[in-house]
Every structure is written in structure tokens, then in C-alpha cells.
Design a protein around this motif. Sequence first.
Motif, PDB file in Angstrom:
ATOM      1  N   SER A  26      58.180 -22.177 -51.699  1.00  0.00           N
ATOM      2  CA  SER A  26      57.256 -22.560 -50.637  1.00  0.00           C
ATOM      3  C   SER A  26      57.243 -21.483 -49.564  1.00  0.00           C
ATOM      4  CB  SER A  26      57.659 -23.896 -50.013  1.00  0.00           C
ATOM      5  OG  SER A  26      58.931 -23.771 -49.369  1.00  0.00           O
ATOM      6  N   GLU A  27      56.152 -21.426 -48.834  1.00  0.00           N
ATOM      7  CA  GLU A  27      56.039 -20.431 -47.767  1.00  0.00           C
ATOM      8  C   GLU A  27      57.027 -20.686 -46.628  1.00  0.00           C
ATOM      9  OE1 GLU A  27      52.069 -19.443 -46.560  1.00  0.00           O
ATOM     10  OE2 GLU A  27      51.303 -19.510 -48.622  1.00  0.00           O
ATOM     11  N   PRO A  28      57.288 -21.949 -46.223  1.00  0.00           N
ATOM     12  CA  PRO A  28      58.294 -22.158 -45.178  1.00  0.00           C
ATOM     13  C   PRO A  28      59.676 -21.651 -45.574  1.00  0.00           C
ATOM     14  CG  PRO A  28      56.912 -24.098 -45.362  1.00  0.00           C
ATOM     15  CD  PRO A  28      56.557 -23.214 -46.518  1.00  0.00           C
ATOM     16  N   VAL A  29      60.039 -21.791 -46.854  1.00  0.00           N
ATOM     17  CA  VAL A  29      61.358 -21.331 -47.303  1.00  0.00           C
ATOM     18  C   VAL A  29      61.445 -19.806 -47.291  1.00  0.00           C
ATOM     19  CG1 VAL A  29      62.871 -21.135 -49.319  1.00  0.00           C
ATOM     20  CG2 VAL A  29      62.042 -23.375 -48.586  1.00  0.00           C
ATOM     21  N   VAL A  30      60.435 -19.115 -47.832  1.00  0.00           N
ATOM     22  CA  VAL A  30      60.524 -17.646 -47.842  1.00  0.00           C
ATOM     23  C   VAL A  30      60.452 -17.082 -46.423  1.00  0.00           C
ATOM     24  CG1 VAL A  30      59.739 -17.285 -50.219  1.00  0.00           C
ATOM     25  CG2 VAL A  30      58.036 -17.442 -48.384  1.00  0.00           C
ATOM     26  N   ILE A  46      61.796  -8.371 -47.028  1.00  0.00           N
ATOM     27  CA  ILE A  46      60.912  -9.042 -47.983  1.00  0.00           C
ATOM     28  C   ILE A  46      61.687 -10.184 -48.627  1.00  0.00           C
ATOM     29  CG2 ILE A  46      59.646  -8.841 -50.161  1.00  0.00           C
ATOM     30  CD1 ILE A  46      59.173  -5.898 -49.524  1.00  0.00           C
ATOM     31  N   ALA A  47      61.045 -11.338 -48.797  1.00  0.00           N
ATOM     32  CA  ALA A  47      61.657 -12.470 -49.497  1.00  0.00           C
ATOM     33  C   ALA A  47      60.716 -12.960 -50.591  1.00  0.00           C
ATOM     34  CB  ALA A  47      61.975 -13.601 -48.525  1.00  0.00           C
ATOM     35  N   ILE A  48      61.295 -13.290 -51.744  1.00  0.00           N
ATOM     36  CA  ILE A  48      60.506 -13.787 -52.884  1.00  0.00           C
ATOM     37  C   ILE A  48      61.186 -15.014 -53.462  1.00  0.00           C
ATOM     38  CG2 ILE A  48      59.544 -13.249 -55.149  1.00  0.00           C
ATOM     39  CD1 ILE A  48      59.790 -10.295 -54.481  1.00  0.00           C
ATOM     40  N   SER A  49      60.417 -16.071 -53.739  1.00  0.00           N
ATOM     41  CA  SER A  49      60.907 -17.254 -54.432  1.00  0.00           C
ATOM     42  C   SER A  49      59.788 -17.784 -55.314  1.00  0.00           C
ATOM     43  CB  SER A  49      61.351 -18.327 -53.436  1.00  0.00           C
ATOM     44  OG  SER A  49      61.900 -19.446 -54.105  1.00  0.00           O
ATOM     45  N   VAL A  57      54.414 -18.226 -57.120  1.00  0.00           N
ATOM     46  CA  VAL A  57      55.369 -17.366 -56.416  1.00  0.00           C
ATOM     47  C   VAL A  57      55.004 -17.309 -54.932  1.00  0.00           C
ATOM     48  CG1 VAL A  57      56.318 -15.032 -56.200  1.00  0.00           C
ATOM     49  CG2 VAL A  57      55.788 -15.952 -58.464  1.00  0.00           C
ATOM     50  N   CYS A  58      56.006 -17.493 -54.088  1.00  0.00           N
ATOM     51  CA  CYS A  58      55.818 -17.357 -52.645  1.00  0.00           C
ATOM     52  C   CYS A  58      56.531 -16.104 -52.156  1.00  0.00           C
ATOM     53  CB  CYS A  58      56.365 -18.581 -51.917  1.00  0.00           C
ATOM     54  SG  CYS A  58      55.435 -20.094 -52.271  1.00  0.00           S
ATOM     55  N   ILE A  59      55.839 -15.342 -51.320  1.00  0.00           N
ATOM     56  CA  ILE A  59      56.347 -14.070 -50.816  1.00  0.00           C
ATOM     57  C   ILE A  59      56.198 -14.048 -49.306  1.00  0.00           C
ATOM     58  CG2 ILE A  59      55.937 -11.564 -50.758  1.00  0.00           C
ATOM     59  CD1 ILE A  59      54.913 -11.818 -53.669  1.00  0.00           C
ATOM     60  N   ALA A  60      57.208 -13.524 -48.641  1.00  0.00           N
ATOM     61  CA  ALA A  60      57.126 -13.300 -47.200  1.00  0.00           C
ATOM     62  C   ALA A  60      57.570 -11.878 -46.903  1.00  0.00           C
ATOM     63  CB  ALA A  60      57.997 -14.293 -46.439  1.00  0.00           C
ATOM     64  N   VAL A  61      56.840 -11.218 -46.027  1.00  0.00           N
ATOM     65  CA  VAL A  61      57.235  -9.889 -45.545  1.00  0.00           C
ATOM     66  C   VAL A  61      57.193  -9.938 -44.025  1.00  0.00           C
ATOM     67  CG1 VAL A  61      56.369  -8.681 -47.583  1.00  0.00           C
ATOM     68  CG2 VAL A  61      54.878  -8.985 -45.628  1.00  0.00           C
ATOM     69  N   GLY A  62      58.147  -9.294 -43.390  1.00  0.00           N
ATOM     70  CA  GLY A  62      58.082  -9.366 -41.950  1.00  0.00           C
ATOM     71  C   GLY A  62      59.149  -8.604 -41.208  1.00  0.00           C
ATOM     72  N   SER A  63      58.972  -8.637 -39.906  1.00  0.00           N
ATOM     73  CA  SER A  63      59.889  -8.029 -38.952  1.00  0.00           C
ATOM     74  C   SER A  63      60.233  -9.087 -37.914  1.00  0.00           C
ATOM     75  CB  SER A  63      59.223  -6.831 -38.284  1.00  0.00           C
ATOM     76  OG  SER A  63      58.115  -7.258 -37.504  1.00  0.00           O
ATOM     77  N   ASN A  64      60.977  -8.689 -36.897  1.00  0.00           N
ATOM     78  CA  ASN A  64      61.281  -9.634 -35.824  1.00  0.00           C
ATOM     79  C   ASN A  64      60.053  -9.996 -34.999  1.00  0.00           C
ATOM     80  OD1 ASN A  64      64.101 -10.037 -36.227  1.00  0.00           O
ATOM     81  ND2 ASN A  64      64.467  -7.961 -35.477  1.00  0.00           N
ATOM     82  N   ASP A  65      58.996  -9.191 -35.127  1.00  0.00           N
ATOM     83  CA  ASP A  65      57.768  -9.434 -34.373  1.00  0.00           C
ATOM     84  C   ASP A  65      56.737 -10.260 -35.139  1.00  0.00           C
ATOM     85  OD1 ASP A  65      58.694  -7.911 -32.201  1.00  0.00           O
ATOM     86  OD2 ASP A  65      58.033  -6.061 -33.176  1.00  0.00           O
ATOM     87  N   GLU A  66      56.748 -10.148 -36.472  1.00  0.00           N
ATOM     88  CA  GLU A  66      55.708 -10.811 -37.272  1.00  0.00           C
ATOM     89  C   GLU A  66      56.205 -11.066 -38.679  1.00  0.00           C
ATOM     90  OE1 GLU A  66      51.116  -9.993 -38.886  1.00  0.00           O
ATOM     91  OE2 GLU A  66      52.332  -8.351 -38.053  1.00  0.00           O
ATOM     92  N   ILE A  67      55.883 -12.256 -39.200  1.00  0.00           N
ATOM     93  CA  ILE A  67      56.172 -12.579 -40.596  1.00  0.00           C
ATOM     94  C   ILE A  67      54.888 -13.088 -41.245  1.00  0.00           C
ATOM     95  CG2 ILE A  67      57.470 -14.048 -42.182  1.00  0.00           C
ATOM     96  CD1 ILE A  67      59.715 -14.141 -40.138  1.00  0.00           C
ATOM     97  N   ARG A  68      54.571 -12.518 -42.399  1.00  0.00           N
ATOM     98  CA  ARG A  68      53.392 -12.944 -43.150  1.00  0.00           C
ATOM     99  C   ARG A  68      53.850 -13.601 -44.448  1.00  0.00           C
ATOM    100  NH1 ARG A  68      49.711  -7.377 -42.725  1.00  0.00           N
ATOM    101  NH2 ARG A  68      49.782  -7.201 -40.435  1.00  0.00           N
TER     102      ARG A  68
END
Length: 412
Positions: A329-333, A350-353, A370-381
Motif C-alpha cells: 500500500s502507498e501508506p506503508v511505502v 526509495i521504498a518498494i513493496s 506494486v507500491c513505490i515511494a521515492v522521497g526526501s525529508n522535504d517531499e515523498i511521492r
Amino acid sequence: MRAKIVNIGDELLIGQTINTNAAWMGEQLDLLGIKVVSSIAIADTREAILEELESASKDAQVILITGGLGPTKDDITKHTLCEYFDSELILNEEVLEGIEEYFKSKGREMLQVNRDQALLPEKCEVLINTRGTASGMWFQKDGVIYVSMPGVPYEMRYLMIHEILPRLKAKSDGGIYHYTVKTIGVGESYLAEEIKEWENELRAEGLKLAYLPSPGIVKLRISGFGSSEKDVKDKVHSYADKLEELIPQYIFGYNKDQLSEIVGIKLLAKEKTLGICESCTGGYLSHLLTSVSGSSAYYEGSMVTYSNELKMRILGVKKETLEEYGAVSEPVVEEMVKGGLKAFGTDYTIAISGIAGPTGGTPDKPVGTVCIAVGSNDEIRTFTFLFGKSRERNIHMSAIYALNELRKMLDD
């Protein structure tokens, strides 16, 4: 000119050795404007060799042969070529001296079978092989060029680069120039519809376009042919520039560019670092990144948190988030990225689940989700993709799509 490639060896036919020679030779011939009309692997027998030589000569002007030139009795190419060209073996003193020096430099005794490798067909032009003991042989018969080379790849490539390609280039009336534009995140048919007017214009100018799809990526190879290399290159590049204006959102690189290299270059340019939190990809994304030389300058490391317990204990994913939304899920990544940024101390994570399959799917989350998140301390997509049912393909697609989303974030 038209060419045929003939690779001799039973080991090629039974899959014991992968035939990398044919692919490399075909690429080099194409760059000279020589069209490869067929490539074949045949058995190391007199009958097979003679039959293929006779057949190949009917519709090709260049026949390139590799293999069967070793010192043992099962290597019969040289003897069969003597039969085909009505020739006989004679001792070549220059080759013999080279073989003697080769064994001397290795500190090894030279046997009679090694000496016999200096016996070469009288009617051939000998191509000296300084990388081994088997010489190349250049024949011409009824307007057809036949070239026999060792099957050992680095010996074959030496002869091709230093002896054979320069001679063939002198006989060719032009050259081919290829330029490949690499796209990601768009299917072949949709891409063709998007660029159809550009493609029509390109073809009207005498250029060619080839669609080369692979999982997640479609390569567009623009090809031009002509006697003036500069004019061909200029025309090809002008259409590549137009394509970049037309579909910039899909283009990530050119020619031999790899996503992992491109991301690394961008991280270096910004002096930023990266950490990875993987689940379904099991370390594959980290493998892609560390395959690039110098990646230690920006890549800090990874955590493969396959279980929910590790996601909670190491990355700080909340139990409530897992229970409400599930691991894929997107909340988890998103929480995995936050935990990774804290644990790694990197600028980006980067996080992948996902559900790689073939088991584990549900009606709400089928295999390939597949849910993917990429981000920094300023922004997470965050993103959710549905790839397919192949486990290997899903792992590969997850990794390259994750890299691409980071690439886009770095560009913004």
C-alpha cells in the motif's frame, strides 16, 4: 553488400556455450552498411560445413566463419576449407615463428599439434592472430569473400577489428548510423500512436525507425544510410531532437544509457545520497545501483525488509498502518521511506513493496500490484502499479520504475 555469419561448434548447438560471436559480428557489419541476411550455428562436421558454404554463397557476398580451428582432431574447419577451395596445407613460417614465441612466452612446451597450426591453405591470405595460435584465413571465390576465424571471442574480435573490418569497409559503398532513444512508462502501441506524424516525416526523409520493446522500456532506433557519415548523423540527430520535444515525459536516455547510471550521475551532480528499502524486489534494485562503477559515492546501502515484523522493527512502519492498508500500500511505502531516511541519513530513499507472484494475490490486490515511494525529508511521492503475473518481470519492472520516479524527482 550482404553477409552471412556461420558459427561452427557442437557446443553452440547444445547450449553449452552461448553464441555471443554472432551478435557482436552482426553489430559491427551493420555499422559498415553490410546487411546480415542470416546467422547460423552448425555442427563441426565436414558435411555440415561444406553444405553451409555452398548454400551461403548463393545470396551473400561476405561469409564470416568462426570456430573449428583448434589443434585437436575434432577441429576440421581448416581441412574442409582446403577441400572446398581445392587447396592444400602448406607450412607458413611467419605463423610458425609466432606460435613458437607464444609458447615460449607462456613457459610451455610446444607439441606437434601446435606446430601443425602453422599449416594453412595455400590459396588463402593469412591473417596473423597475435592473440592466439589459430590464424585467420581470407579466401575469395566467384566474387564471394570467405573469412575463417577462431571461435574464441577475444581472438575473433582482434582479427575483426584489426584485419577484417578495415578491408570490408574499403569495399563498402556507405555506412549506417544508428541512434537509439530510450523511453519508459509507455507501451509500444500507444507510443506509435503518439509519434505517428513524426515517424511518417522521418521515413519520408529516407530514415528508418525500429521499435525495440523490453519489459518496461521501449527503445526507438533511428537509422540512416549514406556515403557521407556527417550528413547521415546530422539528419538522424535532427529527428531525435524533434522526438525529444514531442515526448519528453517518456525519454530517459540514449544509446547505451542505463537508468541506474543516469540516476547516479544526477545524484553526483547534486551531491546527494541514496538509500533503498526493498521488500518484493529482494535486493534487485540495490544490485542495479551497485552494478555501476563509482556508485559508492552516492549509494549508502539498503534494507531488505521482507516481513512485516522487520518493516515495523527496523523502519518504524506502524502496526496500525499495516493492519488498515496492508503491506502492499502507498501508506506503508511512505512510512518505509521515512524510516529509511532516518536510518540511512541519506538525502533520498526509495521504498518498494509488492506482490511479485505467482502466489499471494487477492481480488483487491492481484499479482503484479506494486507500491513505490521515492522521497526526501522535504517531499515523498507514492505510486501504485499493476505489472503482470510473471515474478521475474514484476521484480525487474518494480526496480526500473522506482529508479525512473527518482530520476524525475531529481529533474524537478
